[in-house]
Scaffold this active site. Structure first.
Site, short mmCIF file in Angstrom:
data_model
loop_
_atom_site.label_atom_id
_atom_site.label_comp_id
_atom_site.label_asym_id
_atom_site.label_seq_id
_atom_site.Cartn_x
_atom_site.Cartn_y
_atom_site.Cartn_z
N CYS A 79 22.23 -1.63 -21.98
CA CYS A 79 21.25 -1.90 -20.94
C CYS A 79 21.51 -3.31 -20.40
O CYS A 79 21.40 -4.29 -21.15
CB CYS A 79 19.86 -1.80 -21.55
SG CYS A 79 18.56 -2.25 -20.38
N CYS A 191 24.34 -2.35 -14.35
CA CYS A 191 23.30 -1.50 -14.94
C CYS A 191 24.00 -0.22 -15.38
O CYS A 191 24.77 0.36 -14.60
CB CYS A 191 22.22 -1.19 -13.90
SG CYS A 191 21.10 0.13 -14.38
N1 DGL Z 1 20.19 1.05 -17.64
C1 DGL Z 1 19.50 -0.17 -17.78
C2 DGL Z 1 20.32 -1.34 -17.33
O1 DGL Z 1 21.50 -1.32 -17.59
C3 DGL Z 1 18.04 -0.17 -17.41
C4 DGL Z 1 17.68 0.34 -16.06
C5 DGL Z 1 16.19 0.37 -15.88
O2 DGL Z 1 15.52 1.00 -16.70
O3 DGL Z 1 15.72 -0.20 -14.89
O4 DGL Z 1 19.85 -2.31 -16.81
#
Ligand code: DGL
Length: 271
Positions: A79, A191
Site C-alpha cells: 500500500c 498506488c
Molecule cells: N492500494 C493502496 C495504495 O497503494 C491504497 C489505496 C486506497 O485505499 O486509497 O495506496
C-alpha cells in the site's frame, strides 16, 4: 534483529486496503511460487487515500499486527498510502517489512533520459510529499510531476476496470493530463491498485512512457530480502482475509488472480 528462530515455511503477510495489494501478490507468486502467502484486504476501510496521516499511522500498526498474528515471517506493506505516511512504523516493526515506496523510487531513478518523471498515487500519498522528496533525492535534477488520482481506487473497487469503460477513460484523462502534457518519460504507479488498470494508463500515456509498478518493485525487493535472510520455503498456498463482504471480495480477487480464492471475513478494526 533478524529472526534466526523463524520457520521458513511460515507465510509472507501482504496487506492493503482492498484489491490493490493483489498486484504485489501476483508479482511475488511469479518470483517465489513456493511461498505461502496470507493476504489481508482492509476492505471495510477502503479507500485509505482519503484518510488523515494520524488515522493511517494507527491503521498501519493494526494491519501489521493482524498479518503478524497469522504467523507471517515477513511482510509486504502493499500500500503506497501506508508506505509513504507510516514509513517509520514499517521500518521499526519487529519483522522484515518491505513497503512499496523505496523500491518504486529506486526503480524510477534507474529509468534513462532527462525528461520529467511522473508519480501517481493516492491523495494521502501525494499530500505526504514523501514520494516527491524521495525521488528528488534519488534522481537529482529531474523535473517531477506528482499527481493524486482520487477517482481510481473507488472505480477499481467497484469493478469499473475494463479498458473501454467510459468512466475509467474519463478519470484517467482527468488525472493524467498534466503528466502527458509535461512529457514524462516514466510514470511510477505509486498506488498498488493502479496496476489493475495499467492497460488504460499505458494507452493514455502512450507506449513511449515507461510504467514502473511500485507493487512489482516491492515484490522483487521482498524476494531479495527473503533470500538473503534465508527465509524462503513453503507450499505455495494463498490464504486471504477481508474486513469487508467476503463473497464480493473473493469473486473480485479470484478474477484478478486467475484462481479460486475464498476470503475469510474478519471484524473491521476501529481507530
Ligand atoms: N492500494 C493502496 C495504495 O497503494 C491504497 C489505496 C486506497 O485505499 O486509497 O495506496
Amino acid at each position: 534483529m533478524e529472526k534466526h528462530f523463524i520457520m521458513n515455511n511460515r507465510p509472507i503477510g501482504i496487506f492493503d486496503s482492498g484489491l490493490g495489494g493483489l498486484t504485489a501478490v501476483m508479482a511475488l507468486r511469479k518470483l517465489m511460487p513456493e511461498e505461502n502467502i496470507v493476504y489481508f484486504a482492509d476492505s471495510a476501510r477502503v479507500p485509505y487515500g482519503s484518510k488523515s496521516r494520524a488515522e493511517l499511522l494507527v491503521m498501519a500498526r493494526q494491519d501489521l499486527d493482524f498479518v503478524a498474528s497469522l504467523s507471517a515471517k515477513a511482510v509486504i506493506a502493499a500500500c503506497g498510502t501506508v508506505s509513504s505516511n507510516a514509513a517509520d512504523i514499517l521500518e521499526s516493526y519487529p519483522l522484515p517489512v518491505t513497503g512499496v515506496l523505496k523500491p518504486g523510487i529506486e526503480a524510477m531513478a534507474r529509468t534513462p533520459g532527462s525528461a520529467p518523471l511522473g508519480i501517481i498515487a493516492t491523495a494521502a500519498s501525494i499530500k505526504s510529499g514523501v514520494f516527491r522528496r524521495e525521488l528528488e533525492k534519488a534522481a537529482p535534477g529531474r523535473q517531477i510531476v506528482a499527481l493524486p488520482c482520487p477517482e481510481f481506487v473507488p472505480l477499481i473497487e467497484s469493478g469499473r476496470t475494463a479498458p473501454d469503460d467510459p468512466a475509467l477513460l474519463q478519470a484517467v484523462e482527468r488525472a493524467l493530463a498534466p503528466a502527458r502534457a509535461a512529457g514524462v518519460s516514466a510514470l511510477l504507479l505509486g498506488c498498488t491498485h493502479y496496476g489493475i488498470i495499467r492497460e488504460s494508463i499505458q494507452a493514455y500515456m502512450g507506449n513511449g512512457v515507461e510504467l514502473v509498478s511500485a507493487a512489482d518493485c516491492a515484490a522483487e525487493e521482498s524476494c531479495r530480502r527473503l533470500r538473503s535472510l534465508g527465509l524462503t520455503g513453503g507450499g505455495g498456498e494463498c490464504r486471504c482475509y477481508t474486513s469487508g463482504p467476503e463473497e464480493e471480495f473473493s469473486a473480485a480477487a479470484s478474477a484478478l488472480l486467475g484462481f479460486e480464492l475464498h476470503a475469510e471475513h474478519v471484524p473491521p478494526m476501529k481507530i
